[in-house]
Motif scaffolding. Structure first.
Motif, mmCIF file in Angstrom:
data_model
loop_
_atom_site.group_PDB
_atom_site.id
_atom_site.type_symbol
_atom_site.label_atom_id
_atom_site.label_comp_id
_atom_site.label_asym_id
_atom_site.label_seq_id
_atom_site.Cartn_x
_atom_site.Cartn_y
_atom_site.Cartn_z
ATOM 1 N N GLU A 216 -14.992 -42.778 9.861
ATOM 2 C CA GLU A 216 -16.078 -41.817 10.081
ATOM 3 C C GLU A 216 -17.139 -42.478 10.967
ATOM 4 N N ALA B 61 -12.932 -43.512 15.888
ATOM 5 C CA ALA B 61 -11.508 -43.797 15.680
ATOM 6 C C ALA B 61 -10.920 -44.506 16.889
ATOM 7 N N GLU B 62 -11.478 -44.217 18.057
ATOM 8 C CA GLU B 62 -10.944 -44.840 19.287
ATOM 9 C C GLU B 62 -11.281 -46.317 19.345
ATOM 10 N N GLU C 276 -9.156 -33.433 9.805
ATOM 11 C CA GLU C 276 -9.615 -32.045 9.917
ATOM 12 C C GLU C 276 -10.484 -32.031 11.173
ATOM 13 N N MET D 293 -10.370 -29.393 13.652
ATOM 14 C CA MET D 293 -10.429 -28.129 14.348
ATOM 15 C C MET D 293 -11.871 -27.639 14.492
HETATM 16 N N1 LIG Z 1 -14.798 -29.647 13.731
HETATM 17 C C1 LIG Z 1 -14.634 -30.568 12.805
HETATM 18 N N2 LIG Z 1 -13.626 -30.560 11.975
HETATM 19 N N3 LIG Z 1 -15.547 -31.518 12.718
HETATM 20 C C2 LIG Z 1 -15.409 -32.606 11.749
HETATM 21 C C3 LIG Z 1 -15.936 -33.780 12.432
HETATM 22 C C4 LIG Z 1 -16.098 -34.992 11.482
HETATM 23 O O1 LIG Z 1 -15.348 -36.058 12.061
HETATM 24 C C5 LIG Z 1 -16.235 -37.050 12.555
HETATM 25 N N4 LIG Z 1 -15.692 -37.474 13.852
HETATM 26 C C6 LIG Z 1 -15.507 -36.700 14.964
HETATM 27 N N5 LIG Z 1 -14.965 -37.428 15.951
HETATM 28 C C7 LIG Z 1 -14.783 -38.686 15.452
HETATM 29 C C8 LIG Z 1 -14.259 -39.908 15.987
HETATM 30 N N6 LIG Z 1 -13.800 -39.957 17.251
HETATM 31 N N7 LIG Z 1 -14.221 -41.002 15.202
HETATM 32 C C9 LIG Z 1 -14.696 -40.948 13.927
HETATM 33 N N8 LIG Z 1 -15.223 -39.833 13.360
HETATM 34 C C10 LIG Z 1 -15.244 -38.718 14.117
HETATM 35 C C11 LIG Z 1 -17.600 -36.385 12.659
HETATM 36 O O2 LIG Z 1 -18.646 -37.334 12.537
HETATM 37 C C12 LIG Z 1 -17.554 -35.428 11.461
HETATM 38 O O3 LIG Z 1 -17.859 -36.095 10.254
#
Ligand SMILES: N=C(N)NCC[C@H]1O[C@@H](n2cnc3c(N)ncnc32)[C@H](O)[C@@H]1O
Length: 389
Positions: free
Chosen positions: A124, A152-153, A167, A169
């Motif tokens: 996260e 994550a990258e 999740e 989307m």
């Molecule tokens: N449309 C969604 N489902 N949004 C959920 C996004 C969740 O993932 C987290 N998030 C989004 N992109 C990333 C990423 N690249 N790396 C880690 N966390 C991420 C963001 O902070 C939020 O808690």
């Protein structure tokens, strides 16, 4: 953005060396950098701004209230992921998992409590990760769930994973383009033959009527305070230039059987495919009414790890329990009466914004082919909807 010689522009961002994002008396738009010279007390942002807008993006997910509670409260969404873990609990034994964008960590907690994976990396990027660590401890899942704060990258894992669950989307499936992060993590961390959850995703479209939304926006201008404002009602285009997120369509407003117009296979999808995605449709009108535009939603599948097992599906359409995404309404500028037996065929293109990487434009082109002899044989329509830049 239109401007004249001598105008003072407020430069907000320089997403590229050729085009800057600027403001002139309240109107914001792109300006050709070659036509302006810096100077004066503009709030010029000398550093190149982040086209992913990550600061505000992750800040928005850092606060508990709005977004995470909204997602947690979405029972349809949360229980779909819970069902995936339950129905695959035997296969998950001793597996290594990554929960990408874990937020509060709810999916990781499901994994630790409803199955016996050897490890779950809960990744996260936002400050929510601090809460997530507390929740993991509070629920005695520390041996299994390891919370990693970071993108994550960028994070490092000790090894590859058997299952990548996320999740990701957004509205209209792709808005936010978090899916790019999932694909990069897949390519870097998912074992050969590993499992992607969701395994596949589809954008669904249907031609629809939207009488109440249309009249809510338009009738106001007919006789406000007894005066004739009809010239302003020509401004309807203003109301309908952007898609309407979080629109809950009444199933009886669907003028045809919905159909999946774009399908994504999460095992083969590539980041470059996200730049421009095309779909075609042919709808047969099965009830007479007014065609106001199209409504879109998505569904995702979680294939079973058990050979021959049934997949779990999360459908965000009007025939399923509502989710926090609801649906997205694309209003055309001109309502058209349609009759049973007519058909609406055409195409949809999702163009990812080349500068603002979490945004896209949805372009729809359609032809209404009337079944009745006398009416004009076909009415064409085309419209592009920015989401949001
Ligand atoms: N449309 C969604 N489902 N949004 C959920 C996004 C969740 O993932 C987290 N998030 C989004 N992109 C990333 C990423 N690249 N790396 C880690 N966390 C991420 C963001 O902070 C939020 O808690």
């Amino acid at each position: 953005l239109a401007f004249a010689n001598g105008d003072r522009l407020l430069v907000h961002a320089k997403p590229s060396s050729d085009w800057w994002w600027a403001e002139l008396s309240g109107v914001i738009g792109y300006i050709p950098a070659s036509h302006v010279c810096p100077g004066g007390a503009t709030e010029e942002d000398t550093s190149m701004p982040d086209p992913w807008q990550d600061e505000e993006y992750f800040d928005s997910y850092g606060t508990l209230q709005k977004l995470h509670l909204e997602m947690l409260a979405d029972r349809s969404r949360t229980e779909a992921y819970r069902q995936v873990i339950i129905s695959n609990s035997a296969s998950l034994k001793d597996k290594v998992m990554m929960d990408l964008g874990c937020g509060t960590g709810i999916i990781s907690l499901f994994c630790a409590q409803l199955a016996q994976p050897s490890m779950v990396y809960a990744v996260e990027a936002s400050s929510m990760a601090e809460y997530t660590k507390k929740l993991v401890k509070q629920n005695n899942c520390e041996e299994v769930v390891s919370v990693l704060q970071g993108r994550a990258e960028e994070i490092e894992l000790p090894g590859q994973v058997d299952v990548l669950v996320s999740e990701w989307m957004g509205n209209c499936l792709l808005f936010e383009f978090m899916v790019e992060s999932v694909l990069l993590a897949r390519d870097r961390w998912l074992k050969e033959g590993g499992v992607m959850w969701p395994s596949s995703a589809a954008l669904t479209l249907v031609p629809c009527q939207a009488d109440s939304y249309f009249s809510e926006k338009m009738h106001f201008w007919e006789r406000p305070y007894g005066l004739d404002f009809t010239p302003l009602s020509l401004a309807q285009q203003e109301f309908f230039t952007k898609p309407k997120f979080s629109y809950l369509i009444d199933p009886t407003d669907c003028l045809s059987t919905p159909c999946d117009v774009i399908q994504l296979d999460m095992y083969t999808l590539q980041v470059k495919d996200l730049e421009e995605m095309h779909g075609h449709f042919q709808f047969w009108i099965d009830r007479s009414g007014t065609f106001h535009g199209f409504t879109a939603w998505f569904n995702v599948d979680f294939k079973s790890m058990e050979p021959g097992g049934t997949a779990v599906q999360l459908d965000t359409g009007p025939h399923s329990r509502p989710t926090h995404w609801k649906q997205t309404l694309f209003m055309s500028d001109r309502p058209v009466s349609v009759h049973e037996g007519d058909s609406i065929s055409g195409s949809i293109v999702l163009h990812r914004n080349p500068v603002w990487r979490r945004h896209m434009t949805v372009s729809l082109h359609w032809n209404i082919n009337s079944s009745s002899k006398d009416a004009s044989s076909c009415q064409a329509g085309t419209k592009s909807f920015p989401m949001w830049r």
